[in-house]
Design a protein around this motif. Structure first.
Motif, short mmCIF file in Angstrom:
data_model
loop_
_atom_site.label_atom_id
_atom_site.label_comp_id
_atom_site.label_asym_id
_atom_site.label_seq_id
_atom_site.Cartn_x
_atom_site.Cartn_y
_atom_site.Cartn_z
N GLY A 137 38.31 27.99 47.36
CA GLY A 137 36.88 27.76 47.48
C GLY A 137 35.99 28.89 47.00
N LEU A 138 36.56 29.97 46.49
CA LEU A 138 35.75 31.07 45.96
C LEU A 138 35.38 30.72 44.52
CD1 LEU A 138 34.66 33.84 46.83
CD2 LEU A 138 36.69 34.88 45.82
N GLU A 139 34.23 30.10 44.33
CA GLU A 139 33.87 29.51 43.04
C GLU A 139 32.87 30.33 42.24
OE1 GLU A 139 34.97 27.04 41.38
OE2 GLU A 139 36.21 25.93 42.78
N ASP A 140 31.96 31.05 42.90
CA ASP A 140 30.94 31.80 42.19
C ASP A 140 31.60 32.80 41.24
OD1 ASP A 140 29.15 34.45 42.10
OD2 ASP A 140 27.83 32.72 42.36
N VAL A 141 31.28 32.66 39.94
CA VAL A 141 31.99 33.45 38.93
C VAL A 141 31.76 34.95 39.11
CG1 VAL A 141 32.18 33.96 36.46
CG2 VAL A 141 32.01 31.58 37.23
N ASP A 142 30.51 35.34 39.35
CA ASP A 142 30.22 36.77 39.51
C ASP A 142 30.94 37.36 40.72
OD1 ASP A 142 28.60 36.82 37.27
OD2 ASP A 142 26.76 36.43 38.38
N LEU A 143 30.92 36.62 41.83
CA LEU A 143 31.60 37.10 43.03
C LEU A 143 33.11 37.08 42.83
CD1 LEU A 143 31.32 38.16 45.86
CD2 LEU A 143 31.24 35.80 46.70
N LEU A 144 33.59 36.07 42.13
CA LEU A 144 35.02 35.96 41.85
C LEU A 144 35.51 37.15 41.04
CD1 LEU A 144 37.43 33.95 42.18
CD2 LEU A 144 36.77 32.99 39.97
N MET A 145 34.84 37.40 39.91
CA MET A 145 35.25 38.50 39.04
C MET A 145 34.97 39.86 39.70
SD MET A 145 36.63 36.95 36.60
CE MET A 145 36.91 38.31 35.44
N GLY A 146 33.87 39.93 40.45
CA GLY A 146 33.57 41.18 41.14
C GLY A 146 34.60 41.51 42.20
N SER A 147 35.06 40.48 42.90
CA SER A 147 36.09 40.69 43.93
C SER A 147 37.38 41.18 43.31
CB SER A 147 36.34 39.39 44.70
OG SER A 147 35.17 38.97 45.37
N LEU A 148 37.79 40.54 42.21
CA LEU A 148 39.02 40.97 41.54
C LEU A 148 38.88 42.37 40.96
CD1 LEU A 148 40.45 37.87 39.62
CD2 LEU A 148 41.44 39.07 41.57
N GLY A 149 37.70 42.66 40.39
CA GLY A 149 37.48 44.00 39.83
C GLY A 149 37.51 45.07 40.90
N SER A 150 36.85 44.80 42.02
CA SER A 150 36.84 45.77 43.12
C SER A 150 38.24 45.95 43.69
CB SER A 150 35.88 45.31 44.22
OG SER A 150 34.56 45.25 43.74
N LEU A 151 38.97 44.84 43.80
CA LEU A 151 40.33 44.90 44.31
C LEU A 151 41.21 45.74 43.39
CD1 LEU A 151 42.31 43.75 46.49
CD2 LEU A 151 42.89 41.99 44.81
N SER A 152 41.07 45.52 42.09
CA SER A 152 41.86 46.28 41.12
C SER A 152 41.55 47.77 41.22
CB SER A 152 41.58 45.77 39.71
OG SER A 152 42.26 46.55 38.74
N SER A 153 40.26 48.11 41.30
CA SER A 153 39.87 49.53 41.41
C SER A 153 40.45 50.15 42.68
CB SER A 153 38.35 49.66 41.41
OG SER A 153 37.80 49.21 40.19
N TYR A 154 40.40 49.41 43.78
CA TYR A 154 40.93 49.93 45.04
C TYR A 154 42.43 50.16 44.94
CZ TYR A 154 42.87 50.18 49.66
OH TYR A 154 43.61 50.60 50.74
N VAL A 155 43.15 49.16 44.45
CA VAL A 155 44.61 49.27 44.39
C VAL A 155 45.01 50.42 43.47
CG1 VAL A 155 46.73 48.11 43.69
CG2 VAL A 155 44.99 46.84 44.94
N ILE A 156 44.38 50.52 42.31
CA ILE A 156 44.72 51.60 41.38
C ILE A 156 44.50 52.96 42.03
CG2 ILE A 156 44.05 52.72 39.22
CD1 ILE A 156 43.36 49.90 38.16
N GLY A 157 43.33 53.13 42.67
CA GLY A 157 43.04 54.41 43.31
C GLY A 157 43.99 54.73 44.44
N ALA A 158 44.29 53.73 45.27
CA ALA A 158 45.17 53.95 46.41
C ALA A 158 46.59 54.30 45.95
CB ALA A 158 45.19 52.72 47.30
N VAL A 159 47.06 53.57 44.95
CA VAL A 159 48.42 53.82 44.46
C VAL A 159 48.51 55.17 43.76
CG1 VAL A 159 50.19 53.04 42.86
CG2 VAL A 159 49.06 51.40 44.34
N ARG A 160 47.50 55.52 43.00
CA ARG A 160 47.51 56.83 42.34
C ARG A 160 47.58 57.95 43.38
NH1 ARG A 160 43.03 56.26 37.44
NH2 ARG A 160 44.38 55.12 35.98
N LYS A 161 46.82 57.81 44.45
CA LYS A 161 46.86 58.80 45.53
C LYS A 161 48.26 58.88 46.13
CE LYS A 161 44.51 60.03 49.86
NZ LYS A 161 45.74 60.14 50.68
#
Length: 232
Positions: A137-161
């Protein structure tokens, strides 16, 4: 313009003087990277491990950057498809799947975070992630892509640490607790100056979570942010 590695046909197989393929090249490069880091990955080193002349590899891969792109896509191929009945569960599934692959290949996170990855496995991973989120049900494109982008940034930063801490432990011979014991007296002296009251309180009252617990806490904060934006 030179065609991308993803669209370039592999040269006909030559059985003499030895069988070679992009799959074999990538598999060998993965072994080198996992054992000794990205510094060990070069066309010359890969050729040596395969016992072929470096010039033979140029029939399959033009540059080291192309080889690194192939390595990244190979790891994307290891990430399991996202699952979950809610968008929050799907985000958690993506995060844990990516973290697992990155911890198996500590160099992986170093190659993420720049331009998008367009290899077939990376595209398939993104497609599956978007589909799974839309299904919940997460349909809004901006929120959808923003969520994935934020998730990617978080995971990359956490794993690098996390991987940086592991490398520091290997280099120093001190695990995290031993490092804290070594630096503890210095921090006590610095706190005694009265210049760092907020930091002192945080250090003394922190729960000192494990890497997995810390990852899950940060992930939950991100999920909470998306939920707030959705008004949930």
């Amino acid at each position: 313009m030179t065609d991308l590695i993803w669209e370039r046909a592999e040269p006909p197989e030559r059985r003499v003087p030895g069988r070679l393929s992009r799959v074999a090249i990538v598999r060998t490069a993965l072994t080198l990277a996992d054992a000794d880091g990205l510094e060990a990955v070069s066309l010359r080193n890969v050729a040596g491990a395969l016992d072929v002349g470096p010039m033979r590899l140029y029939r399959y891969v033009d540059t080291k950057d192309e080889l690194l792109d192939l390595l990244v896509d190979a790891v994307y191929g290891e990430i399991p498809p996202a699952t979950g009945s809610t968008w929050a569960d799907v985000l958690r599934s993506i995060a844990h799947g990516t973290r697992g692959a990155a911890l198996r290949h500590p160099w992986f996170a170093e190659l993420l975070g720049g331009r998008p990855q367009f290899g077939p496995a990376a595209l398939a991973h993104t497609e599956a992630s978007l589909t799974a989120l839309r299904t919940t049900g997460l349909e809004d494109v901006d929120l959808l892509m923003g969520s994935l982008g934020s998730l990617s940034s978080y995971v990359i930063g956490a794993v690098r640490k996390e991987t940086t801490e592991h490398r520091a432990e290997q280099a120093s011979g001190l695990n995290q607790r031993e490092f804290q014991q070594l630096t503890g007296p210095y921090l006590v002296r610095m706190f005694a100056t009265g210049h760092y009251p907020s930091l002192e309180r945080s250090v003394r009252e922190a729960s000192h979570l494990t890497p997995s617990e810390s990852f899950d806490l940060g992930l939950q904060l991100l999920v909470d942010g998306v939920a707030h934006r959705l008004g949930q």
